[in-house]
Design an enzyme around this catalytic site. Structure first.
Site, mmCIF file in Angstrom:
data_model
loop_
_atom_site.group_PDB
_atom_site.id
_atom_site.type_symbol
_atom_site.label_atom_id
_atom_site.label_comp_id
_atom_site.label_asym_id
_atom_site.label_seq_id
_atom_site.Cartn_x
_atom_site.Cartn_y
_atom_site.Cartn_z
ATOM 1 N N ARG A 9 16.482 68.092 -11.163
ATOM 2 C CA ARG A 9 15.014 68.626 -10.371
ATOM 3 C C ARG A 9 13.576 67.309 -10.082
ATOM 4 O O ARG A 9 13.161 68.068 -9.702
ATOM 5 C CB ARG A 9 14.702 69.662 -11.010
ATOM 6 C CG ARG A 9 15.907 71.221 -10.960
ATOM 7 C CD ARG A 9 15.713 71.771 -9.472
ATOM 8 N NE ARG A 9 15.512 72.901 -10.346
ATOM 9 C CZ ARG A 9 16.099 73.751 -10.524
ATOM 10 N NH1 ARG A 9 17.683 73.277 -10.480
ATOM 11 N NH2 ARG A 9 15.693 75.070 -10.300
ATOM 12 N N ARG B 109 18.773 89.511 -4.770
ATOM 13 C CA ARG B 109 19.861 88.775 -5.492
ATOM 14 C C ARG B 109 20.092 89.637 -6.754
ATOM 15 O O ARG B 109 19.339 89.857 -7.071
ATOM 16 C CB ARG B 109 19.454 87.137 -5.920
ATOM 17 C CG ARG B 109 20.311 86.698 -7.379
ATOM 18 C CD ARG B 109 20.920 85.671 -6.910
ATOM 19 N NE ARG B 109 19.460 84.982 -7.457
ATOM 20 C CZ ARG B 109 19.275 83.725 -7.216
ATOM 21 N NH1 ARG B 109 19.277 82.642 -7.059
ATOM 22 N NH2 ARG B 109 17.169 83.409 -7.807
ATOM 23 N N ARG C 16 8.010 79.237 -8.037
ATOM 24 C CA ARG C 16 9.708 77.771 -8.030
ATOM 25 C C ARG C 16 10.018 77.494 -6.284
ATOM 26 O O ARG C 16 9.636 76.047 -6.499
ATOM 27 C CB ARG C 16 10.543 78.914 -7.695
ATOM 28 C CG ARG C 16 10.539 79.218 -9.273
ATOM 29 C CD ARG C 16 11.708 80.909 -9.310
ATOM 30 N NE ARG C 16 13.164 80.592 -8.952
ATOM 31 C CZ ARG C 16 13.942 81.753 -8.607
ATOM 32 N NH1 ARG C 16 13.943 82.576 -8.571
ATOM 33 N NH2 ARG C 16 14.899 81.257 -8.217
ATOM 34 N N LYS D 8 23.296 77.240 -3.623
ATOM 35 C CA LYS D 8 23.549 76.179 -4.341
ATOM 36 C C LYS D 8 24.858 76.613 -5.383
ATOM 37 O O LYS D 8 26.071 76.037 -5.511
ATOM 38 C CB LYS D 8 22.436 75.687 -4.895
ATOM 39 C CG LYS D 8 21.288 74.812 -4.551
ATOM 40 C CD LYS D 8 20.427 73.957 -5.371
ATOM 41 C CE LYS D 8 19.542 75.104 -6.416
ATOM 42 N NZ LYS D 8 18.983 75.249 -5.750
ATOM 43 N N ARG E 46 16.924 88.930 -12.175
ATOM 44 C CA ARG E 46 16.480 88.398 -12.990
ATOM 45 C C ARG E 46 15.017 87.742 -13.152
ATOM 46 O O ARG E 46 14.707 88.417 -11.658
ATOM 47 C CB ARG E 46 17.147 86.004 -12.565
ATOM 48 C CG ARG E 46 18.365 85.587 -12.616
ATOM 49 C CD ARG E 46 18.831 84.489 -11.872
ATOM 50 N NE ARG E 46 17.184 84.035 -11.465
ATOM 51 C CZ ARG E 46 18.134 82.645 -11.259
ATOM 52 N NH1 ARG E 46 18.872 82.243 -11.393
ATOM 53 N NH2 ARG E 46 16.935 81.218 -10.683
HETATM 54 P P1 AP5 Z 1 22.574 81.218 -4.892
HETATM 55 O O1 AP5 Z 1 22.999 81.000 -4.495
HETATM 56 O O2 AP5 Z 1 22.234 81.790 -5.765
HETATM 57 O O3 AP5 Z 1 21.270 80.288 -4.767
HETATM 58 P P2 AP5 Z 1 20.434 79.372 -5.741
HETATM 59 O O4 AP5 Z 1 20.592 78.254 -4.669
HETATM 60 O O5 AP5 Z 1 21.750 78.883 -6.484
HETATM 61 O O6 AP5 Z 1 19.440 79.970 -6.428
HETATM 62 P P3 AP5 Z 1 19.484 79.496 -7.123
HETATM 63 O O7 AP5 Z 1 17.590 80.851 -7.814
HETATM 64 O O8 AP5 Z 1 19.632 79.864 -8.757
HETATM 65 O O9 AP5 Z 1 18.298 78.632 -7.618
HETATM 66 P P4 AP5 Z 1 17.281 77.767 -8.375
HETATM 67 O O10 AP5 Z 1 17.121 76.451 -7.901
HETATM 68 O O11 AP5 Z 1 15.753 78.585 -8.313
HETATM 69 O O12 AP5 Z 1 17.403 78.619 -9.697
HETATM 70 P P5 AP5 Z 1 18.277 77.917 -11.242
HETATM 71 O O13 AP5 Z 1 18.801 78.799 -11.693
HETATM 72 O O14 AP5 Z 1 18.715 76.401 -11.194
HETATM 73 O O15 AP5 Z 1 21.908 82.747 -3.739
HETATM 74 C C1 AP5 Z 1 20.602 83.227 -3.888
HETATM 75 C C2 AP5 Z 1 21.128 84.458 -2.920
HETATM 76 O O16 AP5 Z 1 21.740 84.428 -1.407
HETATM 77 C C3 AP5 Z 1 22.278 85.659 -3.954
HETATM 78 O O17 AP5 Z 1 21.953 86.189 -3.994
HETATM 79 C C4 AP5 Z 1 24.046 85.180 -2.916
HETATM 80 O O18 AP5 Z 1 24.285 86.175 -3.047
HETATM 81 C C5 AP5 Z 1 22.816 85.308 -1.443
HETATM 82 N N1 AP5 Z 1 23.584 84.314 -0.283
HETATM 83 C C6 AP5 Z 1 24.270 82.608 -0.958
HETATM 84 N N2 AP5 Z 1 24.222 81.951 0.081
HETATM 85 C C7 AP5 Z 1 24.807 82.900 1.621
HETATM 86 C C8 AP5 Z 1 24.684 82.690 2.566
HETATM 87 N N3 AP5 Z 1 25.731 81.446 3.282
HETATM 88 N N4 AP5 Z 1 24.189 84.025 3.350
HETATM 89 C C9 AP5 Z 1 23.409 85.063 2.906
HETATM 90 N N5 AP5 Z 1 23.610 85.154 1.815
HETATM 91 C C10 AP5 Z 1 23.795 84.356 0.892
HETATM 92 O O19 AP5 Z 1 17.084 77.244 -12.341
HETATM 93 C C11 AP5 Z 1 16.068 78.582 -12.886
HETATM 94 C C12 AP5 Z 1 14.827 77.831 -13.430
HETATM 95 O O20 AP5 Z 1 15.690 77.216 -14.486
HETATM 96 C C13 AP5 Z 1 13.935 77.184 -13.204
HETATM 97 O O21 AP5 Z 1 13.072 77.591 -12.188
HETATM 98 C C14 AP5 Z 1 13.654 76.253 -13.924
HETATM 99 O O22 AP5 Z 1 12.742 76.871 -14.947
HETATM 100 C C15 AP5 Z 1 15.011 76.067 -14.593
HETATM 101 N N6 AP5 Z 1 15.689 74.905 -14.531
HETATM 102 C C16 AP5 Z 1 17.186 74.784 -14.319
HETATM 103 N N7 AP5 Z 1 17.301 73.605 -14.019
HETATM 104 C C17 AP5 Z 1 16.165 72.702 -14.116
HETATM 105 C C18 AP5 Z 1 16.317 71.348 -13.994
HETATM 106 N N8 AP5 Z 1 17.077 70.538 -13.850
HETATM 107 N N9 AP5 Z 1 14.948 70.860 -14.434
HETATM 108 C C19 AP5 Z 1 14.395 71.451 -15.574
HETATM 109 N N10 AP5 Z 1 13.931 72.856 -14.774
HETATM 110 C C20 AP5 Z 1 15.207 73.396 -14.910
#
Ligand code: AP5
Length: 217
Positions: free
Chosen positions: A88, A127, A171, A13, A160
């Site tokens: 979410r 990552r 997660r 994402k 992270r």
């Molecule tokens: P990446 O693009 O970083 O993936 P992502 O989907 O953004 O994953 P996240 O882990 O950031 O999502 P998340 O939803 O768990 O975390 P968030 O920060 O929102 O890609 C991942 C890896 O794969 C990278 O190394 C990249 O290089 C590689 N990659 C990507 N695409 C690729 C491809 N096509 N081919 C090969 N490699 C690829 O949330 C973190 C925490 O914050 C949550 O757990 C929660 O506690 C809190 N939080 C955030 N938002 C909310 C909310 N709305 N409500 C409640 N709690 C929240």
């Protein structure tokens, strides 16, 4: 253009939201990045959110919703935005719908990036991210030129806390129980488009551009 990126942790994402924002000149709003910044700065919100995030649990709706409401009201969102990590939960999605319908005609599209669980785990455990500018790396697929140093800004590259295995498991559980119901929620609203996230980054982005062009959002 008002977009929501859906998908499990590690689906890509953030990677795709950054590309969309650059190409279409819209704001990238990552609730994960905003919360990590609040934790780093030890703000009131950050202090409350830290324990949830470290364990891989969702931060309570009330805290996240008011943070996003404030962010979407800023000037740089007038031209559109890509929401990455929000909503979410169904409660978050309902607030977003109400909010956007009041100020404008609502969301343009929801992109659901689908990736198998094996691949999600490989992506998350390998990552790395720049502490300063937030650029995302992957040890195997997309490493920085110099280990531990960001190519863009020279900042420190780190892992992270929630990319350790026990937090990843939590997660994914949170995703299945609280976020996955949003797929049918947005399907019923006619907004959902599914993207094959198993491909390389450039191919995923090409698919997204095709879908956006076809729908003229
Ligand atoms: P990446 O693009 O970083 O993936 P992502 O989907 O953004 O994953 P996240 O882990 O950031 O999502 P998340 O939803 O768990 O975390 P968030 O920060 O929102 O890609 C991942 C890896 O794969 C990278 O190394 C990249 O290089 C590689 N990659 C990507 N695409 C690729 C491809 N096509 N081919 C090969 N490699 C690829 O949330 C973190 C925490 O914050 C949550 O757990 C929660 O506690 C809190 N939080 C955030 N938002 C909310 C909310 N709305 N409500 C409640 N709690 C929240």
């Amino acid at each position: 253009m008002k977009l929501v990126m859906l998908g499990a942790p590690g689906a890509g994402k953030g990677t795709q939201a950054k590309l969309i924002s650059q190409q279409f000149d819209v704001s990238h709003i990552s609730t994960g990045d905003m919360l990590r910044e609040a934790v780093e700065k030890e703000t009131e919100l950050g202090i409350k959110a830290k324990a949830y995030m470290d364990e891989g649990r969702l931060v309570p709706d009330k805290l996240v919703i008011s943070m996003v409401q404030e962010r979407l009201g800023r000037e740089d969102c007038q031209n559109g935005f890509t929401l990455d990590g929000f909503p979410r939960t169904v409660a978050q999605a309902e607030v977003l719908q109400d909010m956007l319908e009041r100020i404008d005609k609502g969301l343009g599209m929801v992109l659901d990036i689908e990736v198998s669980e094996d691949m999600l785990i490989r992506r998350l455990t390998q990552r790395r991210q720049c502490r300063k500018c937030g650029k995302i790396y992957h040890l195997a697929n997309n490493p920085s030129a110099t280990e531990g140093v960001c190519d863009e800004c020279g900042g420190e590259i780190y892992q992270r806390v929630d990319d350790e295995e026990s937090a990843i498991k939590k997660r994914l559980e949170e995703y299945h129980s609280k976020t996955k119901p949003l797929i049918s929620y947005y399907q019923e609203l006619g907004l959902l488009r599914v993207i094959d996230g198993q491909q390389g980054t450039d191919d995923v982005f090409e698919d997204i551009k095709r879908v956006l062009k076809a729908s003229r959002v």
